[in-house]
Scaffold this motif. Structure first.
Motif, mmCIF file in Angstrom:
data_model
loop_
_atom_site.group_PDB
_atom_site.id
_atom_site.type_symbol
_atom_site.label_atom_id
_atom_site.label_comp_id
_atom_site.label_asym_id
_atom_site.label_seq_id
_atom_site.Cartn_x
_atom_site.Cartn_y
_atom_site.Cartn_z
ATOM 1 N N GLU A 370 23.412 9.701 22.767
ATOM 2 C CA GLU A 370 23.342 11.109 23.833
ATOM 3 C C GLU A 370 21.926 11.447 23.174
ATOM 4 O O GLU A 370 21.240 11.093 22.462
ATOM 5 C CB GLU A 370 24.239 12.135 23.502
ATOM 6 C CG GLU A 370 24.332 12.358 22.152
ATOM 7 C CD GLU A 370 25.688 13.318 21.767
ATOM 8 O OE1 GLU A 370 25.264 14.674 21.614
ATOM 9 O OE2 GLU A 370 26.830 12.974 21.677
ATOM 10 N N THR A 371 21.317 12.440 24.223
ATOM 11 C CA THR A 371 19.912 13.060 23.810
ATOM 12 C C THR A 371 20.108 14.473 23.787
ATOM 13 O O THR A 371 20.225 15.273 24.887
ATOM 14 C CB THR A 371 19.238 12.545 24.982
ATOM 15 O OG1 THR A 371 19.150 11.050 25.266
ATOM 16 C CG2 THR A 371 17.609 12.905 24.823
ATOM 17 N N ASN A 372 19.658 15.094 22.450
ATOM 18 C CA ASN A 372 19.696 16.414 22.337
ATOM 19 C C ASN A 372 18.299 16.818 21.749
ATOM 20 O O ASN A 372 17.677 16.076 20.994
ATOM 21 C CB ASN A 372 20.869 16.942 21.528
ATOM 22 C CG ASN A 372 22.132 16.461 21.771
ATOM 23 O OD1 ASN A 372 22.594 16.640 23.001
ATOM 24 N ND2 ASN A 372 23.054 15.996 20.927
ATOM 25 N N PHE A 373 17.727 17.946 22.258
ATOM 26 C CA PHE A 373 16.522 18.430 21.805
ATOM 27 C C PHE A 373 16.458 19.854 22.078
ATOM 28 O O PHE A 373 17.055 20.440 23.126
ATOM 29 C CB PHE A 373 15.317 17.809 22.392
ATOM 30 C CG PHE A 373 15.210 17.651 23.859
ATOM 31 C CD1 PHE A 373 14.579 18.531 24.539
ATOM 32 C CD2 PHE A 373 15.848 16.596 24.735
ATOM 33 C CE1 PHE A 373 14.549 18.613 25.966
ATOM 34 C CE2 PHE A 373 15.948 16.589 25.807
ATOM 35 C CZ PHE A 373 15.098 17.708 26.727
ATOM 36 N N PHE A 374 15.397 20.466 21.363
ATOM 37 C CA PHE A 374 15.319 22.140 21.614
ATOM 38 C C PHE A 374 14.372 22.537 22.664
ATOM 39 O O PHE A 374 13.424 21.781 22.836
ATOM 40 C CB PHE A 374 14.929 22.591 20.326
ATOM 41 C CG PHE A 374 15.867 22.535 18.946
ATOM 42 C CD1 PHE A 374 17.234 23.049 19.200
ATOM 43 C CD2 PHE A 374 15.303 22.225 18.030
ATOM 44 C CE1 PHE A 374 17.863 23.246 18.305
ATOM 45 C CE2 PHE A 374 16.082 22.185 16.763
ATOM 46 C CZ PHE A 374 17.397 22.518 16.908
ATOM 47 N N VAL A 375 14.548 23.234 23.608
ATOM 48 C CA VAL A 375 13.469 23.833 24.466
ATOM 49 C C VAL A 375 13.057 25.084 23.920
ATOM 50 O O VAL A 375 13.733 25.902 23.794
ATOM 51 C CB VAL A 375 14.220 23.926 25.800
ATOM 52 C CG1 VAL A 375 13.111 24.313 26.843
ATOM 53 C CG2 VAL A 375 14.600 22.596 26.332
ATOM 54 N N PRO A 376 11.784 25.006 23.383
ATOM 55 C CA PRO A 376 11.200 26.201 22.635
ATOM 56 C C PRO A 376 10.700 27.259 23.794
ATOM 57 O O PRO A 376 10.631 27.050 24.788
ATOM 58 C CB PRO A 376 10.061 25.504 22.011
ATOM 59 C CG PRO A 376 9.496 24.344 23.048
ATOM 60 C CD PRO A 376 10.839 23.754 23.551
ATOM 61 N N GLY A 377 10.679 28.250 23.219
ATOM 62 C CA GLY A 377 9.898 29.579 23.870
ATOM 63 C C GLY A 377 9.240 30.476 22.830
ATOM 64 O O GLY A 377 9.109 30.150 21.750
ATOM 65 N N ASN A 378 8.977 31.473 23.409
ATOM 66 C CA ASN A 378 8.346 32.828 22.641
ATOM 67 C C ASN A 378 8.995 33.878 22.256
ATOM 68 O O ASN A 378 8.784 34.919 21.419
ATOM 69 C CB ASN A 378 6.848 32.967 22.821
ATOM 70 C CG ASN A 378 6.868 33.418 24.502
ATOM 71 O OD1 ASN A 378 7.717 33.882 24.835
ATOM 72 N ND2 ASN A 378 5.823 33.521 25.016
ATOM 73 N N THR A 379 10.305 33.876 22.991
ATOM 74 C CA THR A 379 11.412 34.890 22.964
ATOM 75 C C THR A 379 12.812 34.369 22.371
ATOM 76 O O THR A 379 13.792 34.946 22.186
ATOM 77 C CB THR A 379 11.563 35.911 23.937
ATOM 78 O OG1 THR A 379 11.991 35.128 25.241
ATOM 79 C CG2 THR A 379 10.287 36.583 24.332
ATOM 80 N N GLY A 380 12.776 32.985 22.614
ATOM 81 C CA GLY A 380 14.146 32.397 21.965
ATOM 82 C C GLY A 380 14.153 30.932 22.678
ATOM 83 O O GLY A 380 12.869 30.580 23.104
ATOM 84 N N SER A 381 15.031 30.000 22.017
ATOM 85 C CA SER A 381 14.800 28.551 22.326
ATOM 86 C C SER A 381 16.325 28.251 22.575
ATOM 87 O O SER A 381 17.394 29.279 22.432
ATOM 88 C CB SER A 381 14.580 27.779 21.044
ATOM 89 O OG SER A 381 15.510 28.036 19.889
ATOM 90 N N ASP A 382 16.711 27.107 23.419
ATOM 91 C CA ASP A 382 17.860 26.567 23.638
ATOM 92 C C ASP A 382 18.020 25.327 23.611
ATOM 93 O O ASP A 382 16.970 24.359 23.559
ATOM 94 C CB ASP A 382 18.372 27.132 25.102
ATOM 95 C CG ASP A 382 19.833 27.267 25.430
ATOM 96 O OD1 ASP A 382 20.483 26.765 24.608
ATOM 97 O OD2 ASP A 382 20.108 28.019 26.362
ATOM 98 N N LEU A 383 19.300 24.400 23.553
ATOM 99 C CA LEU A 383 19.506 23.349 23.092
ATOM 100 C C LEU A 383 19.522 22.636 24.755
ATOM 101 O O LEU A 383 20.380 23.116 25.732
ATOM 102 C CB LEU A 383 20.969 23.029 22.279
ATOM 103 C CG LEU A 383 21.140 21.600 22.090
ATOM 104 C CD1 LEU A 383 20.011 21.092 21.220
ATOM 105 C CD2 LEU A 383 22.295 21.394 21.430
ATOM 106 N N ALA A 384 19.019 21.454 24.810
ATOM 107 C CA ALA A 384 19.087 20.685 26.150
ATOM 108 C C ALA A 384 19.834 19.316 25.821
ATOM 109 O O ALA A 384 19.475 18.873 24.698
ATOM 110 C CB ALA A 384 17.719 20.184 26.625
#
Length: 790
Positions: A370-384
């Motif tokens: 499976e393929t998991n990675f973080f999607v970053p940001g400057n007010t928060g991040s989430d897992l894709a």
């Protein structure tokens, strides 16, 4: 180009400092004492008796200097160590005298769990380049503690586990320890010549304070303690043998699930028997190859619980899997670019690491089902998560120009159908003198996302909600957008830069860190733990240290100050933090810390269809006081507590709230075999005169250690989150969420690779639609593996 120019300017400054380093400083090479490693063809039986004939050929050292917290003063207890080698093993023994042996702090425990005990050990820098060193420690019952210290990053990896022998026993005069370290687990120059290693012998003596006792003095004004270690020469007969270890493993599991919302539903079971193999081959003493086929990680103990409520960035979890831990330090850099917990379920993996004179290198490749990675940001991040197989690889190379200057290159990649992430960069570290260090890193990334990935971060009823134009209801979380929609919605591949430059000063009385970093809007490092993007930061941290005398109730005191300001790539303000803290140690191995934080921060975007900060966010001022203390009234009991109170942002509802958090930990050893640890966290947020949420996390860990090889453990993790739906105006929330996970596991470990596990785990859940905790999953498992070393 502006980012590149800044980094080039910093690099030029570093080179100018190198070229213009005063000649007298260059000429003042540290005069390290040198010893000869004795050789004997004999061997020792590792039983803690120290009566074997080989010890008559050993070299003896007296450990009589306290480096910390005292400044190279005489030790109150006597310790002697002996060292000798026979071409296959390095033998080390310690006799640690104690005027009150009944106060010796030691308990049986699993490997790497007894760092707080009385321990003795040795450190080896086998390449004598003052970059990495092996650490081998043992407590009075023979419990092993080992790690690898990385001088480049300043971190220790105690998850590394070598296969070596030890034995400890308590006597009427103190305790004594016997150690045998095989050459096959070490990396060193592979030749028949005399070799020079750096080394240090250490005793940790915890009583009213913890004394670090050594056979050498260490200069507090020199931040690199490894650079001050004396040398020992010899090892001409050192042989790694075949240096081959093959570890087949067999895993059997029975997994049962049920639909807890359907009362008449029965358990649905699935049985699985799987075989795998790990291969560890020392091609030579410089180069190590690791291969894993069909690995299984189901018996890894449950992670420590963490509360994620009111947090906007993804949580970090430690790696525990042997394949990824072996020589993991070869991939370390200024940014955390190799976070292998992103690789969830690989079918295979291969890794090669090595050192040759001034060159160090590492490369690994693996797949993932499976393929998991973080999607970053400057007010928060989430897992894709992509429902497809992927491949991951990492490469790191370092060249040591001198003892003070190292330059490296690093690259990572992740690929799958319609997706890739490539990262390449350079990093460097330069020691201007004993107390001052510069380091920097420059990275470039290229990323392609699947064209529909952004839709997984849409919260509407249809896939087109994120494509709709802005409307008046798209505010404070009611919009169908999240920040990650913007971070993943691209027609073509994206490219950007990231860089970091750091200056560090560390001396006897002052620690100073000044850092600037910039992570581009489109920069991604999907194999690493980098949850921020579109982000630039400036930070200064200052510590002033004070030292007490031998007869004072305290030994060290520290006053600290922090200033940090963050902006997005456009220069729009994100947050600014001012903090000050006071830390002091005290009697009974106690520590007290008080920190006061003033932070000016932005909240949620009011219009989430735009990434703008200015004119699209509200600023809030957080004022928090944090009080922390720990104490060890006796060798059996350890108490720890932290309390946080003040004003904190309620991120889900874009307002300021009254925040309180209590953390407590009680650890008690009922006997030498039985230990209980209880962790409790309670977090409460109120706003507008009413409660927003109350969350608690309770974790109980009970361990019975039969001996140094086998144990029985019970782990319980219970979370209870209660929200007030009437005081969460911008978010539809469940009133209650409860979760209980448990694990009972028996383990027998002859060594880190020859193991037998038998265990059970389950998970129960409760929400607004269930009136009690309902068990929704349970697993029975067993695993056996054997390390075959021809």
């Amino acid at each position: 180009m502006q980012l590149v120019s800044r980094y080039c300017f910093i690099s030029v400054c570093l080179m100018v400092l190198l070229i213009n380093k005063p000649s007298q400083v260059l000429a003042e090479e540290t005069k390290l004492s040198s010893h000869q490693m004795p050789y004997s063809s004999l061997s020792a039986k590792i039983d803690g008796e120290l009566t074997d004939e080989i010890w008559q050929h050993a070299k003896t050292f007296d450990l009589n200097i306290v480096n910390y917290p005292w400044n190279n003063k005489g030790s109150p207890v006597k310790t002697s160590a002996k060292i000798v080698e026979n071409g296959e093993y390095i033998y080390v023994s310690f006799f640690a005298e104690d005027p009150e042996p009944e106060k010796i702090q030691a308990f049986l425990g699993d490997r790497d769990t007894r760092w707080g005990d009385d321990i003795v050990g040795i450190k080896f820098d086998t390449f004598n380049n003052r970059r990495l060193n092996y650490e081998f420690f043992v407590n009075p019952f023979g419990v092993q503690l080992d790690s690898i210290k990385n001088e480049m990053t300043g971190t220790s990896n105690d998850s590394w586990n070598g296969i070596w022998d030890s034995y400890g026993k308590i006597t009427e005069a103190g305790y004594q320890v016997e150690i045998a370290i095989p050459y096959r687990i070490l990396n060193f120059a592979d030749n028949d010549e005399v070799k020079t290693w750096a080394f240090e012998l250490i005793r940790s003596y915890p009583r009213d304070t913890r004394l670090r006792i050594s056979h050498i003095p260490l200069d507090r004004n020199n931040d690199c303690w490894l650079c001050q270690y004396p040398e020992i020469q010899g090892f001409k007969e050192a042989k790694t043998g075949k240096n081959l270890m093959v570890t087949p493993a067999l895993v059997a599991t029975r997994n049962e699930t049920k639909d807890i919302y359907t009362p008449e539903d029965n358990w649905h079971s699935e049985n699985d028997v799987d075989a795998g193999v790990d291969i560890r081959w020392g091609i030579n003493a410089n180069t190590l190859l690791n291969v894993t086929l069909n690995p299984d990680f189901s018996t890894v103990e449950v992670d420590s619980g963490q509360l994620s409520i009111n947090k906007t960035y993804s949580l970090f979890y430690d790696e525990k899997r042997p394949f990824f831990l072996e020589n993991a330090d070869y991939f370390a850099s200024n940014y955390d670019l190799v976070y292998t917990r992103n690789i969830a379920d690989p079918d295979y993996g291969a890794k090669i690491t090595g050192t040759e004179q001034a060159h160090s290198y590492g490369f690994f490749i693996t797949n993932d089902t499976e393929t998991n990675f973080f999607v970053p940001g400057n007010t928060g991040s989430d897992l894709a998560t992509l429902n497809r197989e992927s491949h991951s690889a990492a490469f790191k190379y370092r060249y040591d120009f001198t003892d003070d200057l190292s330059v490296g290159a690093i690259s990572t990649l992740r690929t799958a159908d319609d997706y890739h992430n490539y990262v390449f960069g350079i990093d460097s570290k330069y020691r201007l003198d004993d107390s001052n260090t510069f380091s920097g890193q420059l990275l470039n990334s290229n990323t392609q996302y699947p064209t529909d990935l952004y839709q997984s971060f849409c919260y509407g009823e249809s896939d087109t909600d994120c494509d709709q134009a802005k409307d008046v209801d798209c505010i404070f979380g009611n919009c169908q957008y999240s920040e990650q929609v913007h971070r993943t919605k691209f027609d073509n591949d994206i490219t950007d830069l990231a860089y970091k430059a750091t200056y560090e000063h560390s001396s006897e009385y002052w620690n100073i860190t000044a850092e600037h970093q910039n992570i581009g809007k489109k920069f991604r490092a999907d194999l690493g733990y980098m949850p921020r993007a579109d982000y630039q930061s400036d930070k200064v941290l200052l510590d002033r240290l004070f030292y007490g005398e031998n007869d004072t109730f305290w030994q060290e005191m520290k006053l600290s100050g922090l200033w940090q300001i963050n902006h997005n790539e456009k220069g729009e303000f994100l947050d600014k933090t001012l903090a000050t803290s006071f830390t002091i140690d005290g009697p009974m191995l106690s520590t007290f810390d008080a920190m006061f934080t003033y932070a000016d921060k932005v909240g949620l975007r009011e219009d989430e269809s735009s990434l703008a900060i200015d004119g699209n966010t509200t600023r809030f001022t957080e004022k928090l006081a944090t009080f922390y203390a720990n104490v060890q009234p006796n060798s059996q009991l350890y108490l720890e507590s932290e309390f946080i109170i003040g004003d904190k942002i309620d991120y889900r509802n874009n307002r300021l709230g009254d925040y309180r958090e209590l953390y407590a930990n009680i650890s008690y050893n009922f006997t030498r075999h039985l230990e209980t640890e209880l962790y409790y966290t309670n977090s409460t947020l109120d706003a507008n005169g009413a409660n927003v949420y109350q969350a608690s996390l309770t974790e109980l860990r009970v361990s019975y250690q039969f001996d140094v090889h086998s144990y029985l453990k019970l782990n319980l993790v219970y979370s209870d989150i209660d929200r007030n739906p009437e005081n969460n105006p911008y978010l539809s929330v469940s009133k209650r969420n409860k979760n209980l996970s448990s694990q009972l596991i028996y383990a027998y470990k002859l060594n880190p690779q020859t193991v037998f596990y038998l265990g059970y785990s389950d998970n129960s859940f409760q929400d607004d639609y269930l009136n009690h905790l309902a068990r929704e999953q349970r697993t029975f498992f067993t695993k056996i593996s054997y390390a075959w070393m021809p």
